[in-house]
Motif scaffolding. Structure first.
Motif, PDB file in Angstrom:
ATOM      1  N   SER A  66       0.812  -1.221   0.000  1.00  0.00           N
ATOM      2  CA  SER A  66       0.000   0.000   0.000  1.00  0.00           C
ATOM      3  C   SER A  66       0.844   1.269   0.000  1.00  0.00           C
ATOM      4  CB  SER A  66      -0.947   0.011   1.200  1.00  0.00           C
ATOM      5  OG  SER A  66      -0.231  -0.164   2.410  1.00  0.00           O
ATOM      6  N   ILE A  70       2.600   1.480  -4.009  1.00  0.00           N
ATOM      7  CA  ILE A  70       1.871   1.177  -5.251  1.00  0.00           C
ATOM      8  C   ILE A  70       2.396   2.029  -6.408  1.00  0.00           C
ATOM      9  CG2 ILE A  70      -0.371   1.295  -6.413  1.00  0.00           C
ATOM     10  CD1 ILE A  70      -1.646   0.615  -3.655  1.00  0.00           C
ATOM     11  N   ASP A  71       2.485   3.346  -6.186  1.00  0.00           N
ATOM     12  CA  ASP A  71       2.941   4.247  -7.254  1.00  0.00           C
ATOM     13  C   ASP A  71       4.373   3.918  -7.669  1.00  0.00           C
ATOM     14  OD1 ASP A  71       0.510   5.486  -7.186  1.00  0.00           O
ATOM     15  OD2 ASP A  71       1.167   7.197  -5.999  1.00  0.00           O
ATOM     16  N   GLU A  92       4.320   0.730  -9.819  1.00  0.00           N
ATOM     17  CA  GLU A  92       3.745   0.965 -11.146  1.00  0.00           C
ATOM     18  C   GLU A  92       4.690   1.776 -12.023  1.00  0.00           C
ATOM     19  OE1 GLU A  92      -0.288   2.454 -10.767  1.00  0.00           O
ATOM     20  OE2 GLU A  92      -1.005   0.396 -10.674  1.00  0.00           O
ATOM     21  N   THR A 113       1.651 -10.450  -0.429  1.00  0.00           N
ATOM     22  CA  THR A 113       0.431  -9.930  -1.051  1.00  0.00           C
ATOM     23  C   THR A 113       0.338 -10.397  -2.504  1.00  0.00           C
ATOM     24  OG1 THR A 113       0.461  -7.999   0.402  1.00  0.00           O
ATOM     25  CG2 THR A 113      -0.837  -7.816  -1.616  1.00  0.00           C
ATOM     26  N   LEU A 169      -5.555  -6.032  -1.212  1.00  0.00           N
ATOM     27  CA  LEU A 169      -4.888  -5.415  -2.360  1.00  0.00           C
ATOM     28  C   LEU A 169      -4.514  -6.440  -3.434  1.00  0.00           C
ATOM     29  CD1 LEU A 169      -2.541  -2.735  -0.713  1.00  0.00           C
ATOM     30  CD2 LEU A 169      -4.720  -2.393  -1.864  1.00  0.00           C
ATOM     31  N   SER A 181      -6.161  -7.407  -6.031  1.00  0.00           N
ATOM     32  CA  SER A 181      -6.442  -6.907  -7.389  1.00  0.00           C
ATOM     33  C   SER A 181      -5.398  -5.887  -7.821  1.00  0.00           C
ATOM     34  CB  SER A 181      -7.846  -6.297  -7.456  1.00  0.00           C
ATOM     35  OG  SER A 181      -7.971  -5.215  -6.560  1.00  0.00           O
ATOM     36  N   THR A 182      -4.905  -5.097  -6.865  1.00  0.00           N
ATOM     37  CA  THR A 182      -3.843  -4.126  -7.170  1.00  0.00           C
ATOM     38  C   THR A 182      -2.573  -4.850  -7.583  1.00  0.00           C
ATOM     39  OG1 THR A 182      -4.764  -2.555  -5.582  1.00  0.00           O
ATOM     40  CG2 THR A 182      -2.464  -2.221  -6.237  1.00  0.00           C
ATOM     41  N   ARG A 218      -2.927  -6.143 -11.022  1.00  0.00           N
ATOM     42  CA  ARG A 218      -2.842  -5.041 -11.994  1.00  0.00           C
ATOM     43  C   ARG A 218      -1.386  -4.662 -12.265  1.00  0.00           C
ATOM     44  NH1 ARG A 218      -5.092  -0.644  -9.292  1.00  0.00           N
ATOM     45  NH2 ARG A 218      -3.069   0.358  -9.011  1.00  0.00           N
ATOM     46  N   ILE A 219      -0.580  -4.622 -11.190  1.00  0.00           N
ATOM     47  CA  ILE A 219       0.841  -4.290 -11.339  1.00  0.00           C
ATOM     48  C   ILE A 219       1.545  -5.364 -12.167  1.00  0.00           C
ATOM     49  CG2 ILE A 219       3.019  -4.047 -10.064  1.00  0.00           C
ATOM     50  CD1 ILE A 219       1.315  -2.741  -7.788  1.00  0.00           C
ATOM     51  N   LYS A 237       0.644  -4.890 -15.777  1.00  0.00           N
ATOM     52  CA  LYS A 237       1.364  -3.733 -16.316  1.00  0.00           C
ATOM     53  C   LYS A 237       2.821  -4.104 -16.606  1.00  0.00           C
ATOM     54  CE  LYS A 237       1.872   1.237 -15.602  1.00  0.00           C
ATOM     55  NZ  LYS A 237       1.530   2.405 -14.742  1.00  0.00           N
TER      56      LYS A 237
END
Length: 345
Positions: free
Chosen positions: A198, A201-202, A205, A223, A241, A243-244, A247-248, A251
């Motif tokens: 958490s 994240i940025d 990505e 995680t 998290l 799904s996050t 997503r990463i 990407k």
């Protein structure tokens, strides 16, 4: 360079708010590792020697409101020994107490204000709290690189209110990051660890678009493993998290960045130094066990990734490295990276 440093700042006679990282490990009121204090010394000396009034802002721990266990007073005493200079201390970081302490400062003096996290406005980046901090200074110097990814009042909000400059630690880190991420020698490999996805994240990505491989370790790896359906027992994991994490990973795949996760782990049943521990493959983590470090196969895999790197970017440990023997994965990878660096590779 595209950012302002202390070389660009006129500090003489000015009240200089300096955001530093004083979040050091303590045991019975004594600092057990002064590395962070030593890192900020050049910035403090630089400002003080040029006649600036040094006003230190920092957090300590994660208090919910005022808690004397999280006071910066003993840390300020330890910092004074590192600097070989006297440091005044104020019992608050805003309001009349802070203002009175600052009013007494002479050019070259150093003052440490109390823990910014004693106020909820710090972590909320509350505009009223930012304004209260901004009243105390003429300039703002950010030297807390390790806390700069958090948009809090003292790490980000003040940059919109006062002329902003990078301290010497921040400057060195930004120069290194520029070398590593703007015009690096490829391939670039990143190792990212630590407790939580958490908070990064940025960062993750952004990194997957810039590096050829990303090694994920520490609690954050759990995680990602959970997101893939791996059972992680009682290990630290931000399961909400998942799904996050996916997503990463998507990407990363789109960017051609390989994600490297642990394949085995060192598992214990108690979070304490020298707790009985066992190696398990990731398909066999016990339901009541905690992953506290990467296992021998994963260490070999991390070292292999380091061997592939012409440039290495590393942020955060790959295990609970504060506790012996769960520092093994982090230390072995660090020594391997150091040996490759020393060999000019």
């Amino acid at each position: 360079m595209t950012f302002r440093t202390l070389d660009d700042a006129d500090v003489k006679g000015k009240r200089v708010l300096v955001r530093v990282d004083l979040n050091v490990p303590m045991d019975n009121g004594a600092v057990t590792d002064a590395t962070r204090l030593e890192r900020i010394a050049p910035t403090i000396h630089d400002i003080a020697n040029k006649g600036g009034k040094v006003i230190l802002l920092a957090h300590f721990g994660r208090p919910k409101g005022r808690n004397e266990k999280n006071s910066l007073k003993p840390v300020a005493s330890a910092l004074a020994k590192v600097l070989h200079k006297h440091i005044e201390f104020a019992d608050d970081c805003i309001g009349a107490v802070a203002q009175a302490a600052i009013a007494k400062l002479k050019d070259g003096d150093i003052l440490c204000l109390e823990n910014t996290r004693f106020h909820a406005g710090e972590e909320k980046n509350d505009s009223v709290f930012v304004d209260e901090l901004a009243k105390l200074g003429d300039l703002w110097v950010n030297d807390a690189f390790s806390a700069a990814h958090r948009a809090h009042a003292s790490t980000e909000g003040l940059g919109h209110k006062l002329p902003a400059f990078a301290g010497r630690t921040m400057q060195a880190e930004l120069v290194a990051l520029n070398k590593a991420l703007e015009a690096p020698k490829k391939p670039v490999i990143a190792i990212v660890g630590g407790a939580k996805v958490s908070t990064k994240i940025d960062l993750l990505e952004n990194l997957v678009t810039k590096v050829q491989a990303l090694v994920i370790g520490g609690g954050m790896a759990n995680t990602f493993l959970h997101a893939q359906g791996v059972k992680v027992g009682q290990s630290l994991a931000e399961k909400d998290l998942a799904s996050t994490a996916l997503r990463i990973m998507e990407k990363a795949e789109a960017a051609g960045c390989a994600i490297i996760l642990p394949v085995d782990a060192v598992v214990a049943y108690h979070f304490e130094a020298d707790a009985p521990h066992f190696n398990y493959g990731m398909d066999a983590i016990p339901d009541d066990g905690m992953i506290l470090d990467i296992g021998p196969l994963s260490i070999a895999r991390v070292n292999s990734a380091i061997d592939d790197a012409a440039t290495l970017v590393w942020n955060g440990p790959v295990g609970a490295f504060e506790l012996h023997p769960f520092d093994k994965g982090t230390v072995e990878a660090a020594k391997h990276a150091a040996a490759r660096t020393k060999a000019g590779k």
